[in-house]
Scaffold this motif. Structure first.
Motif, mmCIF file in Angstrom:
data_model
loop_
_atom_site.group_PDB
_atom_site.id
_atom_site.type_symbol
_atom_site.label_atom_id
_atom_site.label_comp_id
_atom_site.label_asym_id
_atom_site.label_seq_id
_atom_site.Cartn_x
_atom_site.Cartn_y
_atom_site.Cartn_z
ATOM 1 N N ARG A 40 0.831 -1.213 0.000
ATOM 2 C CA ARG A 40 0.000 0.000 0.000
ATOM 3 C C ARG A 40 0.859 1.253 0.000
ATOM 4 N NH1 ARG A 40 -4.217 -2.031 4.264
ATOM 5 N NH2 ARG A 40 -5.566 -3.201 2.887
ATOM 6 N N LEU A 41 1.965 1.227 0.731
ATOM 7 C CA LEU A 41 2.854 2.392 0.793
ATOM 8 C C LEU A 41 3.481 2.713 -0.563
ATOM 9 C CD1 LEU A 41 4.606 1.805 4.235
ATOM 10 C CD2 LEU A 41 2.925 3.582 3.667
ATOM 11 N N THR A 42 3.576 1.719 -1.430
ATOM 12 C CA THR A 42 4.111 1.957 -2.774
ATOM 13 C C THR A 42 3.033 2.437 -3.728
ATOM 14 O OG1 THR A 42 3.753 -0.304 -3.574
ATOM 15 C CG2 THR A 42 5.864 0.158 -2.482
ATOM 16 N N GLY A 43 1.805 2.540 -3.238
ATOM 17 C CA GLY A 43 0.708 3.015 -4.071
ATOM 18 C C GLY A 43 -0.068 1.903 -4.745
ATOM 19 N N ASP A 44 0.243 0.681 -4.418
ATOM 20 C CA ASP A 44 -0.469 -0.465 -4.997
ATOM 21 C C ASP A 44 -1.335 -1.109 -3.932
ATOM 22 O OD1 ASP A 44 0.721 -0.248 -7.501
ATOM 23 O OD2 ASP A 44 2.410 -1.507 -6.924
ATOM 24 N N GLU A 45 -2.291 -1.850 -4.400
ATOM 25 C CA GLU A 45 -3.060 -2.684 -3.481
ATOM 26 C C GLU A 45 -3.241 -4.040 -4.149
ATOM 27 O OE1 GLU A 45 -6.933 -2.809 -0.625
ATOM 28 O OE2 GLU A 45 -6.246 -0.921 -1.455
ATOM 29 N N VAL A 46 -2.790 -5.054 -3.484
ATOM 30 C CA VAL A 46 -2.886 -6.404 -4.006
ATOM 31 C C VAL A 46 -3.964 -7.140 -3.223
ATOM 32 C CG1 VAL A 46 -1.681 -8.594 -4.337
ATOM 33 C CG2 VAL A 46 -0.455 -6.428 -4.662
ATOM 34 N N VAL A 47 -4.931 -7.659 -3.950
ATOM 35 C CA VAL A 47 -5.992 -8.432 -3.332
ATOM 36 C C VAL A 47 -5.916 -9.838 -3.925
ATOM 37 C CG1 VAL A 47 -8.474 -8.655 -2.970
ATOM 38 C CG2 VAL A 47 -7.430 -6.385 -3.091
ATOM 39 N N THR A 48 -5.674 -10.819 -3.083
ATOM 40 C CA THR A 48 -5.585 -12.197 -3.553
ATOM 41 C C THR A 48 -6.885 -12.925 -3.289
ATOM 42 O OG1 THR A 48 -4.649 -12.933 -1.445
ATOM 43 C CG2 THR A 48 -3.089 -12.315 -3.172
ATOM 44 N N ASP A 49 -7.130 -13.939 -4.095
ATOM 45 C CA ASP A 49 -8.315 -14.758 -3.850
ATOM 46 C C ASP A 49 -7.911 -16.028 -3.112
ATOM 47 O OD1 ASP A 49 -7.379 -16.649 -5.741
ATOM 48 O OD2 ASP A 49 -8.641 -15.853 -7.336
ATOM 49 N N ASP A 50 -8.872 -16.872 -2.815
ATOM 50 C CA ASP A 50 -8.581 -18.050 -1.996
ATOM 51 C C ASP A 50 -7.679 -19.059 -2.709
ATOM 52 O OD1 ASP A 50 -10.836 -18.572 -3.672
ATOM 53 O OD2 ASP A 50 -11.420 -20.247 -2.405
ATOM 54 N N VAL A 51 -7.723 -19.116 -4.030
ATOM 55 C CA VAL A 51 -6.850 -20.050 -4.749
ATOM 56 C C VAL A 51 -5.407 -19.557 -4.710
ATOM 57 C CG1 VAL A 51 -6.383 -21.162 -6.975
ATOM 58 C CG2 VAL A 51 -8.747 -20.847 -6.210
ATOM 59 N N GLU A 52 -5.193 -18.269 -4.909
ATOM 60 C CA GLU A 52 -3.846 -17.710 -4.795
ATOM 61 C C GLU A 52 -3.294 -17.944 -3.387
ATOM 62 O OE1 GLU A 52 -3.515 -13.721 -7.056
ATOM 63 O OE2 GLU A 52 -5.664 -14.070 -6.718
ATOM 64 N N ASP A 53 -4.142 -17.769 -2.390
ATOM 65 C CA ASP A 53 -3.718 -18.012 -1.007
ATOM 66 C C ASP A 53 -3.357 -19.485 -0.792
ATOM 67 O OD1 ASP A 53 -4.115 -15.336 -0.374
ATOM 68 O OD2 ASP A 53 -6.097 -15.663 0.492
ATOM 69 N N LEU A 54 -4.100 -20.393 -1.420
ATOM 70 C CA LEU A 54 -3.782 -21.822 -1.302
ATOM 71 C C LEU A 54 -2.418 -22.144 -1.913
ATOM 72 C CD1 LEU A 54 -7.036 -23.873 -2.023
ATOM 73 C CD2 LEU A 54 -5.696 -23.788 0.086
ATOM 74 N N ILE A 55 -2.092 -21.482 -3.014
ATOM 75 C CA ILE A 55 -0.780 -21.700 -3.638
ATOM 76 C C ILE A 55 0.323 -21.300 -2.660
ATOM 77 C CG2 ILE A 55 0.763 -21.009 -5.511
ATOM 78 C CD1 ILE A 55 -1.806 -20.669 -7.253
ATOM 79 N N VAL A 56 0.161 -20.173 -2.001
ATOM 80 C CA VAL A 56 1.127 -19.718 -0.997
ATOM 81 C C VAL A 56 1.202 -20.729 0.149
ATOM 82 C CG1 VAL A 56 1.594 -17.933 0.744
ATOM 83 C CG2 VAL A 56 0.922 -17.276 -1.576
ATOM 84 N N ALA A 57 0.046 -21.209 0.591
ATOM 85 C CA ALA A 57 0.011 -22.178 1.692
ATOM 86 C C ALA A 57 0.706 -23.479 1.301
ATOM 87 C CB ALA A 57 -1.432 -22.448 2.101
ATOM 88 N N LEU A 58 0.536 -23.910 0.062
ATOM 89 C CA LEU A 58 1.211 -25.124 -0.413
ATOM 90 C C LEU A 58 2.724 -24.948 -0.366
ATOM 91 C CD1 LEU A 58 -1.140 -25.979 -3.387
ATOM 92 C CD2 LEU A 58 -0.708 -27.463 -1.406
ATOM 93 N N ARG A 59 3.192 -23.772 -0.709
ATOM 94 C CA ARG A 59 4.635 -23.498 -0.652
ATOM 95 C C ARG A 59 5.117 -23.475 0.798
ATOM 96 N NH1 ARG A 59 9.022 -24.638 -0.658
ATOM 97 N NH2 ARG A 59 10.709 -23.145 -0.609
ATOM 98 N N ARG A 60 4.377 -22.791 1.643
ATOM 99 C CA ARG A 60 4.769 -22.699 3.059
ATOM 100 C C ARG A 60 4.835 -24.079 3.710
ATOM 101 N NH1 ARG A 60 1.024 -17.556 4.902
ATOM 102 N NH2 ARG A 60 2.363 -15.947 4.009
ATOM 103 N N ALA A 61 3.971 -24.996 3.249
ATOM 104 C CA ALA A 61 3.938 -26.345 3.801
ATOM 105 C C ALA A 61 4.959 -27.265 3.118
ATOM 106 C CB ALA A 61 2.530 -26.926 3.656
ATOM 107 N N ASN A 62 5.756 -26.711 2.214
ATOM 108 C CA ASN A 62 6.762 -27.469 1.464
ATOM 109 C C ASN A 62 6.163 -28.593 0.629
ATOM 110 O OD1 ASN A 62 9.135 -26.017 2.187
ATOM 111 N ND2 ASN A 62 8.964 -26.936 4.222
ATOM 112 N N VAL A 63 4.922 -28.415 0.203
ATOM 113 C CA VAL A 63 4.303 -29.380 -0.706
ATOM 114 C C VAL A 63 4.817 -29.132 -2.122
ATOM 115 C CG1 VAL A 63 2.098 -30.136 -1.711
ATOM 116 C CG2 VAL A 63 2.268 -29.655 0.740
ATOM 117 N N ILE A 64 5.044 -27.863 -2.448
ATOM 118 C CA ILE A 64 5.580 -27.485 -3.748
ATOM 119 C C ILE A 64 6.821 -26.626 -3.540
ATOM 120 C CG2 ILE A 64 3.360 -27.635 -4.944
ATOM 121 C CD1 ILE A 64 3.141 -24.573 -4.725
ATOM 122 N N SER A 65 7.649 -26.562 -4.562
ATOM 123 C CA SER A 65 8.856 -25.732 -4.502
ATOM 124 C C SER A 65 8.502 -24.291 -4.866
ATOM 125 C CB SER A 65 9.897 -26.265 -5.493
ATOM 126 O OG SER A 65 9.452 -26.050 -6.830
#
Length: 83
Positions: A40-65
């Motif tokens: 937000r401080l850079t003037g952008d706003e990123v809004v993710t949906d639940d599928v994008e969030d799942l991709i991040v969660a899969l990475r955090r759980a080391n399911v994917i690289s």
């Protein structure tokens, strides 16, 4: 990564299946809040949906690289926002 979405073309279903198969759900972390403020401080706003969030969660759980995360995210975004 065995990818049934290659045959069906439905990347969203594949991502949801992969998360379900591995018991992965997205949990917002304090670092996510920091990233949101910084964006937000850079003037952008990123809004993710639940599928994008799942991709991040899969990475955090080391399911994917990290490379697989970028590939899945790219495929999902192209599929979602093209046409």
């Amino acid at each position: 990564m065995d990818d049934p979405a290659e045959k069906t073309g439905n990347i969203e279903n594949y991502i949801r299946h992969l998360a379900r198969q591995n018991g992965v759900t997205y949990q917002r972390l304090p670092d996510d809040d920091i990233a949101t403020v910084a964006t937000r401080l850079t003037g952008d706003e990123v809004v993710t949906d639940d599928v994008e969030d799942l991709i991040v969660a899969l990475r955090r759980a080391n399911v994917i690289s990290g490379e697989q995360m970028v590939e899945l995210l790219g495929r999902y975004l192209r599929n979602t926002y093209s046409s």
